[in-house]
Design a protein around this motif. Structure first.
Motif, PDB file in Angstrom:
ATOM      1  N   GLY A   1       0.790  -1.229   0.000  1.00  0.00           N
ATOM      2  CA  GLY A   1       0.000   0.000   0.000  1.00  0.00           C
ATOM      3  C   GLY A   1       0.820   1.275   0.000  1.00  0.00           C
ATOM      4  O   GLY A   1       0.242   2.368   0.048  1.00  0.00           O
ATOM      5  N   CYS A   2       2.152   1.163  -0.076  1.00  0.00           N
ATOM      6  CA  CYS A   2       3.012   2.361  -0.131  1.00  0.00           C
ATOM      7  C   CYS A   2       3.070   2.841  -1.583  1.00  0.00           C
ATOM      8  O   CYS A   2       4.083   2.678  -2.275  1.00  0.00           O
ATOM      9  N   THR A   3       2.003   3.430  -2.023  1.00  0.00           N
ATOM     10  CA  THR A   3       1.862   3.776  -3.440  1.00  0.00           C
ATOM     11  C   THR A   3       2.657   5.004  -3.853  1.00  0.00           C
ATOM     12  O   THR A   3       2.831   5.256  -5.049  1.00  0.00           O
ATOM     13  N   SER A   4       3.157   5.791  -2.888  1.00  0.00           N
ATOM     14  CA  SER A   4       3.963   6.974  -3.222  1.00  0.00           C
ATOM     15  C   SER A   4       5.451   6.646  -3.275  1.00  0.00           C
ATOM     16  O   SER A   4       6.266   7.501  -3.635  1.00  0.00           O
ATOM     17  N   LEU A   5       5.790   5.409  -2.933  1.00  0.00           N
ATOM     18  CA  LEU A   5       7.190   4.982  -2.865  1.00  0.00           C
ATOM     19  C   LEU A   5       7.520   4.122  -4.081  1.00  0.00           C
ATOM     20  O   LEU A   5       6.973   3.029  -4.248  1.00  0.00           O
ATOM     21  N   THR A   6       8.420   4.612  -4.932  1.00  0.00           N
ATOM     22  CA  THR A   6       8.770   3.877  -6.149  1.00  0.00           C
ATOM     23  C   THR A   6      10.146   3.215  -6.065  1.00  0.00           C
ATOM     24  O   THR A   6      10.459   2.340  -6.873  1.00  0.00           O
ATOM     25  N   ALA A   7      10.977   3.635  -5.113  1.00  0.00           N
ATOM     26  CA  ALA A   7      12.312   3.052  -4.967  1.00  0.00           C
ATOM     27  C   ALA A   7      12.743   3.152  -3.509  1.00  0.00           C
ATOM     28  O   ALA A   7      12.264   4.016  -2.760  1.00  0.00           O
ATOM     29  N   ILE A   8      13.624   2.257  -3.097  1.00  0.00           N
ATOM     30  CA  ILE A   8      14.203   2.322  -1.762  1.00  0.00           C
ATOM     31  C   ILE A   8      15.725   2.339  -1.891  1.00  0.00           C
ATOM     32  O   ILE A   8      16.285   1.897  -2.902  1.00  0.00           O
ATOM     33  N   THR A   9      16.377   2.850  -0.863  1.00  0.00           N
ATOM     34  CA  THR A   9      17.839   2.865  -0.819  1.00  0.00           C
ATOM     35  C   THR A   9      18.299   1.867   0.230  1.00  0.00           C
ATOM     36  O   THR A   9      17.877   1.938   1.390  1.00  0.00           O
ATOM     37  N   TYR A  10      19.120   0.934  -0.192  1.00  0.00           N
ATOM     38  CA  TYR A  10      19.675  -0.077   0.717  1.00  0.00           C
ATOM     39  C   TYR A  10      21.153   0.230   0.921  1.00  0.00           C
ATOM     40  O   TYR A  10      21.906   0.346  -0.051  1.00  0.00           O
ATOM     41  N   LYS A  11      21.581   0.363   2.186  1.00  0.00           N
ATOM     42  CA  LYS A  11      22.944   0.795   2.503  1.00  0.00           C
ATOM     43  C   LYS A  11      23.936  -0.368   2.504  1.00  0.00           C
ATOM     44  O   LYS A  11      24.829  -0.446   3.355  1.00  0.00           O
ATOM     45  N   GLY A  12      23.777  -1.249   1.565  1.00  0.00           N
ATOM     46  CA  GLY A  12      24.680  -2.380   1.402  1.00  0.00           C
ATOM     47  C   GLY A  12      24.819  -2.697  -0.083  1.00  0.00           C
ATOM     48  O   GLY A  12      24.254  -2.010  -0.935  1.00  0.00           O
ATOM     49  N   THR A  13      25.548  -3.733  -0.381  1.00  0.00           N
ATOM     50  CA  THR A  13      25.772  -4.110  -1.781  1.00  0.00           C
ATOM     51  C   THR A  13      24.587  -4.909  -2.334  1.00  0.00           C
ATOM     52  O   THR A  13      23.713  -5.361  -1.578  1.00  0.00           O
ATOM     53  N   LYS A  14      24.613  -5.130  -3.643  1.00  0.00           N
ATOM     54  CA  LYS A  14      23.577  -5.948  -4.282  1.00  0.00           C
ATOM     55  C   LYS A  14      23.622  -7.386  -3.766  1.00  0.00           C
ATOM     56  O   LYS A  14      22.573  -8.016  -3.556  1.00  0.00           O
ATOM     57  N   ALA A  15      24.828  -7.896  -3.535  1.00  0.00           N
ATOM     58  CA  ALA A  15      24.969  -9.252  -3.002  1.00  0.00           C
ATOM     59  C   ALA A  15      24.358  -9.353  -1.605  1.00  0.00           C
ATOM     60  O   ALA A  15      23.687 -10.341  -1.274  1.00  0.00           O
ATOM     61  N   GLN A  16      24.558  -8.332  -0.784  1.00  0.00           N
ATOM     62  CA  GLN A  16      23.974  -8.337   0.565  1.00  0.00           C
ATOM     63  C   GLN A  16      22.452  -8.275   0.495  1.00  0.00           C
ATOM     64  O   GLN A  16      21.759  -8.938   1.275  1.00  0.00           O
ATOM     65  N   TRP A  17      21.934  -7.458  -0.433  1.00  0.00           N
ATOM     66  CA  TRP A  17      20.476  -7.354  -0.572  1.00  0.00           C
ATOM     67  C   TRP A  17      19.875  -8.705  -0.960  1.00  0.00           C
ATOM     68  O   TRP A  17      18.835  -9.108  -0.449  1.00  0.00           O
ATOM     69  N   ASN A  18      20.532  -9.406  -1.847  1.00  0.00           N
ATOM     70  CA  ASN A  18      20.025 -10.700  -2.293  1.00  0.00           C
ATOM     71  C   ASN A  18      20.032 -11.746  -1.176  1.00  0.00           C
ATOM     72  O   ASN A  18      19.290 -12.740  -1.247  1.00  0.00           O
ATOM     73  N   GLU A  19      20.848 -11.510  -0.155  1.00  0.00           N
ATOM     74  CA  GLU A  19      20.904 -12.443   0.972  1.00  0.00           C
ATOM     75  C   GLU A  19      19.849 -12.143   2.038  1.00  0.00           C
ATOM     76  O   GLU A  19      19.642 -12.944   2.954  1.00  0.00           O
ATOM     77  N   VAL A  20      19.191 -10.988   1.934  1.00  0.00           N
ATOM     78  CA  VAL A  20      18.145 -10.632   2.909  1.00  0.00           C
ATOM     79  C   VAL A  20      16.958 -11.567   2.733  1.00  0.00           C
ATOM     80  O   VAL A  20      16.495 -11.817   1.606  1.00  0.00           O
ATOM     81  N   ASN A  21      16.462 -12.094   3.854  1.00  0.00           N
ATOM     82  CA  ASN A  21      15.300 -12.981   3.833  1.00  0.00           C
ATOM     83  C   ASN A  21      14.035 -12.143   3.623  1.00  0.00           C
ATOM     84  O   ASN A  21      13.628 -11.397   4.518  1.00  0.00           O
ATOM     85  N   LYS A  22      13.428 -12.243   2.460  1.00  0.00           N
ATOM     86  CA  LYS A  22      12.263 -11.411   2.131  1.00  0.00           C
ATOM     87  C   LYS A  22      11.363 -12.155   1.140  1.00  0.00           C
ATOM     88  O   LYS A  22      11.817 -12.681   0.129  1.00  0.00           O
ATOM     89  N   THR A  23      10.089 -12.212   1.448  1.00  0.00           N
ATOM     90  CA  THR A  23       9.102 -12.857   0.579  1.00  0.00           C
ATOM     91  C   THR A  23       7.885 -11.949   0.467  1.00  0.00           C
ATOM     92  O   THR A  23       7.270 -11.594   1.487  1.00  0.00           O
ATOM     93  N   SER A  24       7.570 -11.553  -0.752  1.00  0.00           N
ATOM     94  CA  SER A  24       6.413 -10.676  -0.996  1.00  0.00           C
ATOM     95  C   SER A  24       6.476  -9.409  -0.144  1.00  0.00           C
ATOM     96  O   SER A  24       5.438  -8.871   0.251  1.00  0.00           O
ATOM     97  N   TRP A  25       7.693  -8.941   0.116  1.00  0.00           N
ATOM     98  CA  TRP A  25       7.860  -7.773   0.987  1.00  0.00           C
ATOM     99  C   TRP A  25       7.297  -6.497   0.373  1.00  0.00           C
ATOM    100  O   TRP A  25       6.873  -5.584   1.075  1.00  0.00           O
ATOM    101  N   ASN A  26       7.301  -6.425  -0.971  1.00  0.00           N
ATOM    102  CA  ASN A  26       6.808  -5.220  -1.645  1.00  0.00           C
ATOM    103  C   ASN A  26       5.480  -5.439  -2.356  1.00  0.00           C
ATOM    104  O   ASN A  26       5.098  -4.656  -3.235  1.00  0.00           O
TER     105      ASN A  26
END
Length: 210
Positions: A168-193
């Motif tokens: 429902g965060c319809t005004s948010l089109t992008a987020i900033t993650y303070k880590g690398t792409k490899a670190q982001w891919n290791e985050v446990n997330k399912t249907s988070w967005n």
């Protein structure tokens, strides 16, 4: 007779010269003269007149004005006076630590963001720690339907993002993650967005298109 007058005149000239020299040597003009204890003359010290910047500088606890002349003195240095909406009434810094409802694990090793209290000017920055406790979890539905969020920053300390955390965060089109792409891919997330408008994750070494 002429010799006598000449002798008197010479004596007067010598005395006058001695008095002038004595006066010059003892004149207090801001210099440390030899014999005053320093051993060497020193130039006078002039007080620096600060040229304060108009915008505020701040950290988590204090705000101040910086001098335009790059000196180390901080003007108007004071503790933040946060209002009920978590924003300093003086410098307008948002207190990110009080923007969230949180939960700490039983063993005190990690902190979980469970809900957003308020979002200053649409900018949400999740802190890497609450006090000494690292933030590692964003709970399911933590920011559900928070349409006021227009930007979000997630620290690299986060290891889990719950389902529909940004639903429902319809005004948010992008987020900033303070880590690398490899670190982001290791985050446990399912249907988070799910149900959000997020299409891009900005990482420190590039973007991930969702």
């Amino acid at each position: 007779m002429n010799k006598k007058i000449f002798a008197i005149a010479s004596a007067i000239c010598c005395i006058t010269a001695s008095l002038i020299c004595f006066s010059a040597c003892n004149h207090h003009d801001g210099y440390n003269r030899p014999g005053s204890g320093s051993g060497h003359p020193k130039p006078p010290v002039y007080e620096h007149i600060h040229n304060w910047k108009t915008e505020w500088e701040y950290d988590d606890n204090y705000h101040w004005h910086k001098c335009n002349d790059s000196c180390d003195i901080k003007g108007d240095h004071a503790v933040h006076n946060f209002s009920n909406d978590g924003v300093c009434e003086t410098c307008r810094k948002a207190d990110m630590h009080s923007c969230f409802y949180t939960s700490t694990s039983n063993d005190g090793t990690y902190c979980e963001i469970t809900e957003l209290k308020y979002c200053y000017q649409g900018n949400m920055i999740i802190p890497a720690a609450m006090g000494e406790t690292p933030v590692t979890v964003i709970a399911a539905r933590a920011f559900r339907n928070r349409k006021e969020i227009i930007s979000a920053e997630i620290p690299s300390s986060v290891r889990t993002i719950g389902a529909s955390a940004f639903s429902g965060c319809t005004s948010l089109t992008a987020i900033t993650y303070k880590g690398t792409k490899a670190q982001w891919n290791e985050v446990n997330k399912t249907s988070w967005n799910a149900g959000s408008s997020i299409t891009t994750v900005h990482c420190t070494d590039g973007d991930i298109v969702l």
